[in-house]
Structure formats: C-alpha cells, structure tokens
Motif scaffolding. Sequence first.
Motif, PDB file in Angstrom:
ATOM      1  N   PHE A  27      29.649  32.903  42.340  1.00 12.94           N
ATOM      2  CA  PHE A  27      30.546  33.696  43.183  1.00 12.94           C
ATOM      3  C   PHE A  27      29.760  34.603  44.122  1.00 12.94           C
ATOM      4  CE2 PHE A  27      32.958  32.587  39.437  1.00 12.94           C
ATOM      5  CZ  PHE A  27      34.174  32.177  39.974  1.00 12.94           C
ATOM      6  N   GLY A  28      30.251  34.718  45.361  1.00 13.84           N
ATOM      7  CA  GLY A  28      29.714  35.664  46.326  1.00 13.84           C
ATOM      8  C   GLY A  28      30.664  36.829  46.490  1.00 13.84           C
ATOM      9  N   LYS A  29      30.403  37.676  47.472  1.00 18.33           N
ATOM     10  CA  LYS A  29      31.118  38.941  47.573  1.00 18.33           C
ATOM     11  C   LYS A  29      32.535  38.821  48.136  1.00 18.33           C
ATOM     12  CE  LYS A  29      29.897  42.203  46.393  1.00 18.33           C
ATOM     13  NZ  LYS A  29      29.141  43.421  46.252  1.00 18.33           N
ATOM     14  N   GLY A  30      32.807  37.843  49.007  1.00 20.08           N
ATOM     15  CA  GLY A  30      34.184  37.640  49.423  1.00 20.08           C
ATOM     16  C   GLY A  30      34.571  38.327  50.721  1.00 20.08           C
ATOM     17  N   LEU A  31      35.858  38.179  51.062  1.00 22.31           N
ATOM     18  CA  LEU A  31      36.385  38.571  52.365  1.00 22.31           C
ATOM     19  C   LEU A  31      36.195  40.055  52.659  1.00 22.31           C
ATOM     20  CD1 LEU A  31      38.024  37.770  54.893  1.00 22.31           C
ATOM     21  CD2 LEU A  31      40.101  38.261  53.575  1.00 22.31           C
ATOM     22  N   LEU A  32      36.443  40.910  51.679  1.00 27.29           N
ATOM     23  CA  LEU A  32      36.308  42.351  51.874  1.00 27.29           C
ATOM     24  C   LEU A  32      34.929  42.691  52.428  1.00 27.29           C
ATOM     25  CD1 LEU A  32      37.415  45.266  51.339  1.00 27.29           C
ATOM     26  CD2 LEU A  32      36.380  45.101  49.079  1.00 27.29           C
TER      27      LEU A  32
END
Length: 452
Positions: free
Chosen positions: A73-78
């Motif tokens: 998993f990476g950090k994402g949209l935020l």
Amino acid sequence: MRSTTAPVTAPVAPGRFPLLGHLPQLAVQRVEFLQSVRARGDIVRIFLGNRPVFVLNSPEAVHDVLLKQSRKFGKGLLFDVARPFIGNGIITSDRDFHLRQRRALQPAFHRDSIAASVGTMTDIAEEQVSSWRPGQVIAMDLVLRRMMTVMLVSTLFSTERPDGAAAVAELGERVAEQLTTVMRGVFVGTVLPAPIASSRLLGHRRYLAAAAALRELADTAVRQARQDPAAGGDLLSIMFAGTPGNPQGMTDVEARDELLSLLMAGAETTSTTLAWALHEIGRRPELTERIRAECDALPAGALPGAATLPFTERFLREVLRLHQPSWLLMRRALEPVRVRGVDLPQGAELIYSALTMHRDPAHYPDPLRFHPDRWLDRPEKDLPPGAYVPFALGNRKCIGDHFAMTEMLVVLRSIVSRWRPRPVEGHRVRPVVHALIRPNALPMRVSPWPAD
C-alpha cells in the motif's frame, strides 16, 4: 500464501446519490457518516462522486493494511493532493525513498534527543503561561497553536541569530497561520472533484498563497543552514549529515520537503489534541487537581513521561482516543491484494478513521465517556492490534509520537501547575471538522490555585 476462499464483495454504503455518490453525507456529517457504515462490514465501499473508496472498519482490517501487508500500500489520494504543495517528504513519500528519509531523520527523535529538548519546551511554555493574569480569558485554541508551532520551529530552525527567540516566535506565528489554510485546502482537494475544489469560493487562492509562503520559509531556513552550519538547528544538521544509505546527505529540496512535512504533521495535530485536553480539564475540575498534584510531585530534573506522570499520560491517551484530531487517513493499493476476504484491485483507494475505531463499544465500554482510568482496566497491550492507532502503525507510524507526547506533558504541566482553566459561561464548545477535528473556539478563564 493467498487465500483460496471465494472473495467477499465489499457492500456499498446506503444513501448513494447519482453523480455525487456519498459526498453530501461527508459534507454534512463526516464523522457520523463514517461511524454509521461500520455496522455494514469490515470493509465498505463509499463513493466520492463516481470514484469508489473502500472504508476499513475493523481493527483487523486496519492492522492488515497498516502493518501485515503495508508494503502493498502507498499513501493514497489525500497525499497526492498534498504532495505538490508540501513536497515529497516523510508524510507523502513511499517505499524505498520513504525508508531512506525516515532512517535519516530518526536520530532527531531518539529518546536522548527528545530529552535534550525538554528544557527548551519548558522555557517556551513557561514564558507563555507566566504572562497570563488572574481572571483573564485566554483563547486557548489560538494560544496553543502558536505555542506548539514555536516549539517545533525551535527544533527545526536556529535561534542563534541576532534577533534570537523573538524571530522564532514571529516565525512560529506566520507558520501557524499558513498551516491551517494549507491543511484545509488539502482536505477540500481530497474529497471534492478538482473543478469544485479549485473554486475561488472555497478559498483555493488562499490555499495556493499559504502553500507558497510555507515553501519560501522552509527554503530560506535551508539556505541559511547550508551557508552557515553553525546557524543550523539540530534537525537540519541531521538532514545534511551523510548516512550509509545516503552518504551525501539530503539535497536542499529534500531538506525543505522534510521541514514542511514535520511542520504539517507536528504542529497542528499536537495543538489540537492539547486544545481538547484543556476542554476536558475545564469540564472536570477533579481531573485538574489530580494532574496538578502529580505534576507538582515530579522531582526536579525528572523527565515527563508515563513512568513519572502516569495519570497525566493516561489522561492524554484518553484525549487521543475520544478526540483523535486526524479523523480521516488514506492508503492506496499498489498491487492487487486481499484484505479480510475482499479482493482489492491495484489502485483501490482506502480510508480509515482512527476516531471511529476509538469509539467502538466492543473494545471501549461506554465509548463516549471520558475516562482516563479505563487504561488501567484494559491497557493498550490487551486491545486487538489496530483498535488504538492515534499515531498509525508499522513503517508509517508517526516518527514523532514520543516527541509529541513529551511536548503535551510539558505544556499541561506548565499550565496546570500554575492555573485552573475554566470554561467561559455561555460558550458552547463544538467540534469543527475539516482536515482535523478542532474545537470551534476555546476561550477559558484562568485563575490561580489558592495558597495551600
């Protein structure tokens, strides 16, 4: 080994609107909406417009994503929204680069380094609270925001300049102002479609100006430290020092991005947590007296912590449970992955809310009751992994968790040892939810303790 059982399809939260998805619910009742979907399963789909987002509802799902399978998993949209404005620092970076930067910064957050900063923290807190007068009404939310920013700036920027501490205080004021605007802009850009988020009516220009001002402040600090190493703060010196993974040390851009990341993560969340702590103190004089007695008994030279201030530390732990300021965090699947029986495609956006996790009656009896001694009845080690995550978990756990707890203990000790903060009659404190959950305002009247 990948499970061979048939995948479970994540249910969709009720009340989805055409085109808008669940944005109306998030706009009106953000926390309540996320709390309401917990009953529908470990993982539930909501829609931001037409974009699906998976909400993690159980400690097991959170633990799986943040720890057991964290490399998927990476950090994402935020964090995609934040990256153009605060750079690719420890908050927004991923994988090998994130690991390299974290290792480079880690010495600044060792316990010995934090212990060496306690004197500076105490001086800043004492200078502020000693200026108050009996009966004065203090805007605690604003005072704490400035105080915590100054504390953090004092560890990032040098005070060994002709203007000294006054310059740090002024810089802290400016940083605090810009941080609030930037964090609000990041949240708006995350939950709303780009054409709406960039609207002038939603303050997009103010957001861009504040982000530019913060970058300029950080760039200036890095240039000064690079030109005159003696003027560099401890953290900047660490950034410039070589490590086995990066013998040349950080570049100016990398150092700037890390300064911005640490300001973003360290000042706003800590000051907001302390504001909620003062709110609870004001409502419960008996807790104030327990904290004061414990702080007054702290031997000279003893460092504040769980061993020396056990009740005060439990009090803060309970504040972080009931009033967790970071109500929404995100991750993105970097590859196809199964979590709690649900197959998530590569690129899937995930949300988890520590606040709703911390209010689960299955793990916290009478969860809306503020009760510091619940941590005696059921210590954190007895909770399921993922049930209490005020600083996240795993390789993305907040690098400054111990630093933040020490700061808050120092500030509470300085305030409560000298003053009894009381609510102002007629003012109702209510939560305001943007990037963080803050009190709408926190005016408090301070009075000295009666002579023993």
